[in-house]
Design a protein around this motif. Structure first.
Motif, PDB file in Angstrom:
ATOM      1  N   VAL A 212      26.510  13.944  11.811  1.00 49.17           N
ATOM      2  CA  VAL A 212      27.338  13.134  12.683  1.00 49.17           C
ATOM      3  C   VAL A 212      28.642  12.973  11.688  1.00 49.17           C
ATOM      4  CG1 VAL A 212      27.372  10.702  13.192  1.00 49.17           C
ATOM      5  CG2 VAL A 212      25.204  12.044  13.567  1.00 49.17           C
ATOM      6  N   ALA A 213      28.553  12.983  10.469  1.00 48.87           N
ATOM      7  CA  ALA A 213      29.669  12.768   9.526  1.00 48.87           C
ATOM      8  C   ALA A 213      29.473  13.144   8.274  1.00 48.87           C
ATOM      9  CB  ALA A 213      29.827  11.095   9.724  1.00 48.87           C
ATOM     10  N   SER A 214      30.694  13.500   7.630  1.00 49.58           N
ATOM     11  CA  SER A 214      30.702  13.673   6.235  1.00 49.58           C
ATOM     12  C   SER A 214      31.878  13.172   5.562  1.00 49.58           C
ATOM     13  CB  SER A 214      30.919  15.184   6.260  1.00 49.58           C
ATOM     14  OG  SER A 214      29.942  16.106   6.894  1.00 49.58           O
ATOM     15  N   ILE A 215      31.607  13.111   4.162  1.00 55.16           N
ATOM     16  CA  ILE A 215      32.742  12.646   3.141  1.00 55.16           C
ATOM     17  C   ILE A 215      32.535  13.492   1.941  1.00 55.16           C
ATOM     18  CG2 ILE A 215      30.982  10.740   2.516  1.00 55.16           C
ATOM     19  CD1 ILE A 215      33.628   9.023   2.268  1.00 55.16           C
ATOM     20  N   THR A 216      33.680  13.715   1.379  1.00 53.67           N
ATOM     21  CA  THR A 216      33.654  14.499   0.292  1.00 53.67           C
ATOM     22  C   THR A 216      33.114  13.809  -0.841  1.00 53.67           C
ATOM     23  OG1 THR A 216      36.193  14.026   0.095  1.00 53.67           O
ATOM     24  CG2 THR A 216      35.371  16.266   1.055  1.00 53.67           C
ATOM     25  N   SER A 217      33.276  14.321  -2.127  1.00 54.96           N
ATOM     26  CA  SER A 217      32.589  13.698  -3.333  1.00 54.96           C
ATOM     27  C   SER A 217      33.375  12.541  -3.672  1.00 54.96           C
ATOM     28  CB  SER A 217      32.318  14.729  -4.333  1.00 54.96           C
ATOM     29  OG  SER A 217      33.487  15.445  -4.657  1.00 54.96           O
ATOM     30  N   ARG A 218      34.734  12.722  -3.711  1.00 58.41           N
ATOM     31  CA  ARG A 218      35.688  11.415  -3.975  1.00 58.41           C
ATOM     32  C   ARG A 218      36.035  10.880  -3.075  1.00 58.41           C
ATOM     33  NH1 ARG A 218      33.559  13.279  -8.124  1.00 58.41           N
ATOM     34  NH2 ARG A 218      34.773  14.001 -10.045  1.00 58.41           N
ATOM     35  N   GLY A 219      35.610  11.048  -1.591  1.00 60.43           N
ATOM     36  CA  GLY A 219      35.866  10.325  -0.556  1.00 60.43           C
ATOM     37  C   GLY A 219      37.031  10.410   0.036  1.00 60.43           C
ATOM     38  N   GLY A 220      37.927  11.618  -0.259  1.00 57.67           N
ATOM     39  CA  GLY A 220      39.284  11.888   0.059  1.00 57.67           C
ATOM     40  C   GLY A 220      39.401  12.208   1.427  1.00 57.67           C
ATOM     41  N   LEU A 221      38.178  12.970   1.717  1.00 58.03           N
ATOM     42  CA  LEU A 221      38.046  13.561   3.136  1.00 58.03           C
ATOM     43  C   LEU A 221      37.064  13.287   4.109  1.00 58.03           C
ATOM     44  CD1 LEU A 221      39.522  17.455   2.682  1.00 58.03           C
ATOM     45  CD2 LEU A 221      40.676  15.330   3.699  1.00 58.03           C
ATOM     46  N   THR A 222      37.093  13.146   5.192  1.00 60.12           N
ATOM     47  CA  THR A 222      36.063  12.843   6.145  1.00 60.12           C
ATOM     48  C   THR A 222      36.343  13.656   7.486  1.00 60.12           C
ATOM     49  OG1 THR A 222      37.097  10.812   7.245  1.00 60.12           O
ATOM     50  CG2 THR A 222      35.941  10.260   5.519  1.00 60.12           C
ATOM     51  N   ASN A 223      34.926  13.784   7.961  1.00 57.11           N
ATOM     52  CA  ASN A 223      34.797  14.592   9.161  1.00 57.11           C
ATOM     53  C   ASN A 223      33.798  14.136  10.047  1.00 57.11           C
ATOM     54  OD1 ASN A 223      35.794  16.791  10.659  1.00 57.11           O
ATOM     55  ND2 ASN A 223      34.127  18.122  10.146  1.00 57.11           N
ATOM     56  N   TYR A 224      34.107  14.253  11.280  1.00 58.22           N
ATOM     57  CA  TYR A 224      33.214  13.411  12.413  1.00 58.22           C
ATOM     58  C   TYR A 224      32.866  14.384  13.583  1.00 58.22           C
ATOM     59  CZ  TYR A 224      34.593   9.227   9.996  1.00 58.22           C
ATOM     60  OH  TYR A 224      34.829   8.335   8.934  1.00 58.22           O
ATOM     61  N   ALA A 225      31.591  14.164  14.089  1.00 58.73           N
ATOM     62  CA  ALA A 225      31.101  14.906  15.197  1.00 58.73           C
ATOM     63  C   ALA A 225      31.998  14.354  16.219  1.00 58.73           C
ATOM     64  CB  ALA A 225      29.620  14.888  15.796  1.00 58.73           C
ATOM     65  N   ASP A 226      32.600  15.303  17.138  1.00 60.37           N
ATOM     66  CA  ASP A 226      33.503  14.984  18.383  1.00 60.37           C
ATOM     67  C   ASP A 226      32.644  13.565  19.258  1.00 60.37           C
ATOM     68  OD1 ASP A 226      34.424  18.157  19.451  1.00 60.37           O
ATOM     69  OD2 ASP A 226      35.076  16.684  17.930  1.00 60.37           O
ATOM     70  N   SER A 227      31.399  13.550  19.355  1.00 61.42           N
ATOM     71  CA  SER A 227      30.638  12.496  19.861  1.00 61.42           C
ATOM     72  C   SER A 227      30.779  10.912  19.385  1.00 61.42           C
ATOM     73  CB  SER A 227      29.396  12.846  20.127  1.00 61.42           C
ATOM     74  OG  SER A 227      28.748  12.832  18.889  1.00 61.42           O
ATOM     75  N   VAL A 228      31.170  10.949  18.055  1.00 62.65           N
ATOM     76  CA  VAL A 228      31.278   9.639  17.214  1.00 62.65           C
ATOM     77  C   VAL A 228      32.713   9.407  16.863  1.00 62.65           C
ATOM     78  CG1 VAL A 228      28.933  10.074  16.763  1.00 62.65           C
ATOM     79  CG2 VAL A 228      30.683  10.303  15.062  1.00 62.65           C
ATOM     80  N   LYS A 229      33.899  10.180  16.861  1.00 63.59           N
ATOM     81  CA  LYS A 229      34.924  10.291  16.468  1.00 63.59           C
ATOM     82  C   LYS A 229      35.533   8.862  17.134  1.00 63.59           C
ATOM     83  CE  LYS A 229      36.563  14.695  15.490  1.00 63.59           C
ATOM     84  NZ  LYS A 229      37.300  15.737  15.812  1.00 63.59           N
ATOM     85  N   GLY A 230      36.310   7.881  16.412  1.00 61.95           N
ATOM     86  CA  GLY A 230      36.806   6.867  16.647  1.00 61.95           C
ATOM     87  C   GLY A 230      35.939   5.890  16.880  1.00 61.95           C
ATOM     88  N   ARG A 231      34.545   6.073  16.882  1.00 57.75           N
ATOM     89  CA  ARG A 231      33.651   4.752  16.718  1.00 57.75           C
ATOM     90  C   ARG A 231      32.975   4.672  15.443  1.00 57.75           C
ATOM     91  NH1 ARG A 231      29.332   5.392  19.809  1.00 57.75           N
ATOM     92  NH2 ARG A 231      29.113   7.401  19.871  1.00 57.75           N
TER      93      ARG A 231
END
Length: 121
Positions: free
Chosen positions: A48-67
């Protein structure tokens, strides 16, 4: 002993919001990317979602982006998932996962026990 303990799940109406938390212990939390997965009824587990170790980058599944928004507090060894505009398709067990190590690049593959999110009117 590695532990990932999720909390914050529950029953919510469509359009509502929830904030999931995951408390980590037993490993160097700040050295790991962290992920939220979910498993919907009858479906395979999905990222669903990921965040890098220092929190600098995030990534989301298309189905939850923006929410959904993933965040972390390395001082508290915690990762969060804020979920807004929830709909029926978000009903699932949500799992916290420790992913890639910052230094070695190897996935830790630690998992929590999951927390149930049910969206129902």
């Amino acid at each position: 002993q590695v532990q990932l303990v999720e909390s914050g799940g529950g029953l919510v109406q469509p359009g509502g919001s929830l904030r999931l938390s995951c408390a980590a212990s037993g490993f160097t939390f700040s050295m790991y990317d962290m992920n939220w997965y979910r498993q919907r009824p009858g479906k395979e587990r999905e990222l669903v979602a990921s965040i890098t170790s220092r929190g600098g980058l995030t990534n989301y599944a298309d189905s939850v982006k923006g929410r959904f928004t993933v965040s972390r507090d390395n001082a508290k060894n915690a990762v969060y998932l804020s979920m807004n505009a929830l709909n029926f398709e978000d009903t699932a067990v949500y799992y916290c996962n420790a992913g890639r190590n910052l230094i070695t690049g190897r996935p830790a593959n630690f998992w929590g026990q999951g927390t149930q999110v049910t969206v129902s009117s």
